[in-house]
Design an enzyme around this catalytic site. Structure first.
Site, PDB file in Angstrom:
ATOM      1  N   HIS A  51       0.847  -1.186   0.000  1.00  0.00           N
ATOM      2  CA  HIS A  51       0.000   0.000   0.000  1.00  0.00           C
ATOM      3  C   HIS A  51       0.885   1.239   0.000  1.00  0.00           C
ATOM      4  CE1 HIS A  51      -3.799  -2.139   1.782  1.00  0.00           C
ATOM      5  NE2 HIS A  51      -3.377  -2.677   0.650  1.00  0.00           N
ATOM      6  N   GLU A  53       1.392   3.741   2.028  1.00  0.00           N
ATOM      7  CA  GLU A  53       2.140   4.062   3.236  1.00  0.00           C
ATOM      8  C   GLU A  53       3.398   3.206   3.345  1.00  0.00           C
ATOM      9  OE1 GLU A  53      -2.303   4.000   4.431  1.00  0.00           O
ATOM     10  OE2 GLU A  53      -1.010   3.199   2.854  1.00  0.00           O
ATOM     11  N   ALA A 158     -18.182  11.599 -28.290  1.00  0.00           N
ATOM     12  CA  ALA A 158     -17.555  12.586 -29.171  1.00  0.00           C
ATOM     13  C   ALA A 158     -18.555  12.938 -30.259  1.00  0.00           C
ATOM     14  CB  ALA A 158     -16.279  12.008 -29.782  1.00  0.00           C
ATOM     15  N   TRP A 174     -12.845  11.220 -38.698  1.00  0.00           N
ATOM     16  CA  TRP A 174     -12.780  11.492 -37.254  1.00  0.00           C
ATOM     17  C   TRP A 174     -13.575  12.749 -36.968  1.00  0.00           C
ATOM     18  CZ3 TRP A 174     -11.031   7.836 -34.195  1.00  0.00           C
ATOM     19  CH2 TRP A 174     -10.083   6.922 -34.674  1.00  0.00           C
ATOM     20  N   ARG A 188      -8.920   6.065 -20.838  1.00  0.00           N
ATOM     21  CA  ARG A 188      -8.918   4.601 -20.857  1.00  0.00           C
ATOM     22  C   ARG A 188      -7.920   4.049 -19.847  1.00  0.00           C
ATOM     23  NH1 ARG A 188      -8.984   2.901 -27.317  1.00  0.00           N
ATOM     24  NH2 ARG A 188     -11.158   3.488 -27.760  1.00  0.00           N
ATOM     25  N   LEU A 208     -10.116  -0.830 -28.571  1.00  0.00           N
ATOM     26  CA  LEU A 208     -10.573  -0.352 -27.264  1.00  0.00           C
ATOM     27  C   LEU A 208      -9.488  -0.391 -26.195  1.00  0.00           C
ATOM     28  CD1 LEU A 208     -14.112  -2.026 -27.160  1.00  0.00           C
ATOM     29  CD2 LEU A 208     -13.541   0.299 -27.890  1.00  0.00           C
ATOM     30  N   ARG A 211      -3.566   3.236 -25.771  1.00  0.00           N
ATOM     31  CA  ARG A 211      -2.292   3.268 -26.478  1.00  0.00           C
ATOM     32  C   ARG A 211      -1.557   4.554 -26.144  1.00  0.00           C
ATOM     33  NH1 ARG A 211      -1.941  -2.037 -27.969  1.00  0.00           N
ATOM     34  NH2 ARG A 211      -3.622  -2.650 -29.383  1.00  0.00           N
TER      35      ARG A 211
END
Length: 336
Positions: A51, A53, A158, A174, A188, A208, A211
């Protein structure tokens, strides 16, 4: 900004380095400060590993002086029970740290406040609630899962200024520019699962995957049927992380949380899936990327829903507005 706020914001910055890697644990950061000097830093890198800490305090260089006057800043209350790793309260007491500052108290009802109480009883000065809004935002997916059993859902769309996500033939490449698409890659990487409708897979054959991945390997959740056998999601390096589901969206999300430890789902549409999530009240956050373009009436709409009345509209609250390249990113949350 006070010193406590300054160092807590640094701890939050460190915690974000673990987003998308820690499921089912939350991302957590820690900073150890002595005499206004940062002695060590750490963050939770992966479930089953140290963790924040412990990661921080293991990096502590040899110090001749006592840590009684040192302050450990942690974005979330330290754990006090033994799970896959030892309790963080143990190492804090072992190092003799005199003051602990946390942003958010543990949201798990089984542990809430227990770690802080243990430290206080041992003579450690404890302060909580520093940069609490930012700390809670950081662990919003963890909070949603631990309190409701469902993952946190971000819906990204979008579109053109007139709300179209594709032209009349389904072509969407696009609508937004390269800067907006790079921001989507960042989103992502922060998520545990990427969700789309089956129609999107059939039309675009997307991977999906983020990258570059930066060691992230989110699940890909396809809602619907008839996924072609040659689709990338069946044949690339993450094929074993592809889940295809149909049916009740609430039950699907509950399965993702229960069976796969998923805290944060990043949904990228299309319109029918977006409408289904919205109508079921499952969206926690909207991310609208708006391009300075106009498509026209025959373009495909953001939400595949018709017949809506003004009395039944979904009210949102704007959270932020930012220019990303030539596009605008609007973040909003539903009014509840």
């Amino acid at each position: 900004m006070t010193n406590d706020e300054k160092y807590m914001m640094r701890a939050i910055e460190l915690a974000k380095l673990g987003e998308g890697l820690t499921r089912p644990n939350p991302p957590v950061g820690a900073v150890l400060v002595l005499e206004d000097y940062v002695v060590a830093e750490g963050w939770h890198k992966k479930a089953g590993e140290d963790h924040a800490e412990r990661d921080c305090l293991k990096k502590l260089p040899p110090i001749a002086t006592s840590l009684k006057n040192a302050t450990l800043y942690i974005t979330l209350e330290p754990c006090s029970t033994h799970g896959r790793t030892p309790p963080c309260t143990d190492i804090i007491l072992e190092k003799g740290i005199g003051r602990v500052v946390v942003s958010v108290v543990d949201l798990n009802p089984a542990h809430a406040g227990r770690g802080l109480k243990l430290l206080e009883e041992a003579g450690v000065e404890v302060v909580s609630g520093i940069c609490e809004a930012e700390g809670r935002e950081l662990i919003a997916p963890f909070e949603k899962r631990i309190t409701t059993g469902l993952p946190y859902v971000t819906l990204k769309l979008a579109s053109t200024l007139d709300g179209k996500i594709a032209d009349s033939r389904g072509d969407s490449k696009w609508i937004t520019g390269p800067e907006a698409r790079e921001r989507v890659q960042e989103m992502r990487r922060r998520s545990d699962a990427i969700m789309v409708g089956a129609g999107t897979v059939r039309a675009d054959n997307p991977s999906l995957l983020p990258r570059p991945s930066n060691d992230r390997k989110p699940f890909r959740v396809i809602i619907g049927t008839d996924i072609p056998e040659d689709s990338k999601v069946w044949n690339d390096e993450a094929a074993d992380h592809t889940l295809v589901r149909s049916g009740d969206l609430t039950e699907i999300l509950k399965e993702l949380a229960d069976q796969y430890g998923i805290m944060h789902v990043f949904c990228e549409g299309g319109g029918q899936l977006a409408a289904g999530l919205i109508e079921a009240g499952l969206v926690d956050e909207f991310a609208f990327f708006m391009a300075p373009k106009l498509m026209g009436a025959d373009g495909l709409p953001n939400f595949g829903k018709t017949g809506g009345l003004i009395a039944d509209v979904n009210n949102l609250k704007f959270q932020s507005l930012e220019q990303v390249g030539n596009d605008i990113l609007i973040k909003a949350k539903p009014e509840r």
